[in-house]
Write an enzyme that holds these catalytic residues in place. Structure first.
Site, mmCIF file in Angstrom:
data_model
loop_
_atom_site.group_PDB
_atom_site.id
_atom_site.type_symbol
_atom_site.label_atom_id
_atom_site.label_comp_id
_atom_site.label_asym_id
_atom_site.label_seq_id
_atom_site.Cartn_x
_atom_site.Cartn_y
_atom_site.Cartn_z
ATOM 1 N N HIS A 71 -8.266 -4.697 -0.808
ATOM 2 C CA HIS A 71 -6.981 -4.116 -0.417
ATOM 3 C C HIS A 71 -6.506 -4.645 0.934
ATOM 4 C CE1 HIS A 71 -3.890 -1.026 -1.011
ATOM 5 N NE2 HIS A 71 -3.989 -0.733 0.276
ATOM 6 N N SER A 106 0.847 -1.197 0.000
ATOM 7 C CA SER A 106 0.000 0.000 0.000
ATOM 8 C C SER A 106 0.884 1.250 0.000
ATOM 9 C CB SER A 106 -0.959 -0.037 1.192
ATOM 10 O OG SER A 106 -1.938 0.975 1.096
ATOM 11 N N ASP A 165 -9.204 -4.948 -5.502
ATOM 12 C CA ASP A 165 -8.690 -3.846 -4.689
ATOM 13 C C ASP A 165 -9.555 -2.610 -4.882
ATOM 14 O OD1 ASP A 165 -7.102 -1.698 -3.596
ATOM 15 O OD2 ASP A 165 -5.376 -3.042 -3.678
#
Length: 453
Positions: free
Chosen positions: A378, A197, A344
């Site tokens: 995610h 991330s 995601d």
């Protein structure tokens, strides 16, 4: 075995409780003299150590490392004529391997000084509970005996999302760590990076800039997962949704490091917008996300030109510079593993895959691992990709060859395969040995014996 997300959640909750106990009353970075460089620092070379100190790591584990250090070092922002300083935190496990170094990218994802890992990993669970998940991933490397260095890659401007800043400051953090003579690390140690991330932004740009900025570093692999490789695509994906707060954080980071963007946004952003952009510079990511759920940053209450601000040439020039893969000069010269979930909801899968395609076209060696289970959002992929990323980096540190060129791999798992880690990780508890009072590092038999009784 497969660890369900329920088990992971229970582990995280337990870890958070312990982190609360471990918290120390520490001065925040802006009030800590250690962060203030000595006179004459501007004339030093990048990577030069300006201060060092021993510290305790209190997020998740307390005093179970062999030792931990922090280094204040000279670095830059986007260019060589923008000197600054920042801090890296070094964790040395027991029985450490002195020929290997892991650069870990903490996904702090906000610009406030107290969100930087040099503070959160010492203070325990403060307002930034993301440190729990960061520590869980870093523990994989520490338990294997790898020294981990973790730069505060956003610097003094809170440059979240400003990839050239994050990459340069990370590479200088690696330089400083390799030069530090109190941890027994080989000066030519193999180096890998791991980031997911916001940490993926850091690690991706560290890989991309290494050839031109720090060619002397003996890097052997980079793992970057859930990577927001295109900030325009990121804004388009999350604006108006539950994670819209990251728009405020990212815009603030870009504005702080691109003066021409700041000059433009000062003209078209409202007073309310200025207040909104100040919030991520004073608070950590979960507070930011909770402050701006479903906020539409294209609204005229934020921008007098609505959505057009995002596509203004001066803004697009900066965002294009910050898109991984657009400039062939910034192509990794060391193998890369990219991982991404097809579902995601924060960092667009398509944008990351385009970066993969661009890097491959420009001669990089890249593996792209797609998590194709429909639940691979995610947060889920933060967990499911951690073991493949660790194992891939471990192979690089052990000198195992990687396939030249590029290839794509599909993973259908929705859980984490701890069996892949070997017998030292037969249980989720294997990731949490430090919580049970055992020393962090390889060759410790206490927990293994307990599990087999």
């Amino acid at each position: 075995m497969k660890l369900s997300l329920v088990v992971l959640t229970l582990i995280s909750v337990a870890a958070q409780a312990l982190a609360l106990v471990a918290r120390e009353n520490l001065p925040k970075p802006q009030n800590d003299p250690f962060y203030q460089p000595p006179d004459g620092w501007e004339s030093k070379k990048v990577g030069t150590i300006l201060r060092s100190r021993k510290v305790n790591i209190n997020t998740l584990v307390k005093d179970n490392l062999k030792e931990a250090w922090q280094l204040l070092y000279r670095t830059t922002y986007r260019s060589d004529d923008e000197p600054t300083t920042t801090v890296t935190t070094i964790m040395v496990p027991h029985n450490a391997q002195n020929d290997s170094l892991v650069m870990f990218g903490d996904f702090e994802d906000a610009g406030a000084p107290q969100c930087a890992p040099s503070y959160t990993w010492r203070a325990g669970l403060t307002s930034d509970v993301s440190s729990i998940f960061n520590v869980g991933i870093a523990m994989l490397y520490l338990q294997e005996g790898y020294i981990v260095t973790m730069p505060d890659k956003e610097g003094n401007k809170g440059a979240f999302g400003s990839g050239h800043v994050e990459g340069r400051q990370s590479l200088d953090g690696i330089r400083a760590t390799l030069a530090f003579d109190k941890i027994g690390l080989n000066k030519n140690a193999r180096v890998v990076g791991h980031g997911y991330s916001g940490g993926g932004i850091q690690c991706g740009w560290t890989a991309a800039l290494k050839k031109s900025y720090a060619p002397e570093i003996n890097s052997v692999g980079w793992y970057t997962g859930g990577t927001p490789s295109n900030l325009t695509a990121l804004v388009e994906r999350i604006n108006g949704g539950p994670f819209a707060g990251y728009v405020a954080g990212g815009l603030g980071g870009v504005i702080s490091t691109y003066p021409d963007v700041k000059a433009y946004t000062d003209k078209v952003f409202t007073k309310q917008a200025q207040k909104d952009l100040e919030f991520p510079q004073k608070h950590c990511q979960f507070e930011v996300v909770l402050r701006f759920p479903f906020k539409n940053f294209y609204d005229k209450s934020f921008s007098t030109v609505g959505k057009r601000f995002l596509y203004e040439p001066v803004v697009q020039k900066a965002l294009n510079e910050l898109t991984m893969g657009t400039n062939p000069e910034f192509t990794p010269d060391t193998p890369v593993l990219m991982a991404h979930g097809i579902s995601d909801e924060i960092a667009p899968y398509e944008a990351a895959h385009k970066t993969y395609e661009s890097w491959c076209k420009n001669g990089a060696d890249v593996e792209f691992l797609s998590f194709v289970n429909p639940v691979s959002a995610h947060g889920v992929t933060t967990v499911t990709s951690s073991v493949p990323g660790f194992l891939w980096n471990r192979d690089r540190l052990q000198g195992k060859p990687v396939q030249n060129g590029c290839r794509e791999i599909k993973n259908h798992d929705a859980g984490i395969n701890s069996n892949a880690l070997g017998e030292d990780f037969e249980s989720a508890l294997g990731l949490l040995k430090g919580l049970l009072g055992d020393k962090i590092g390889p060759n410790d038999e206490y927990l293994k014996d307990a599990l087999h009784k």
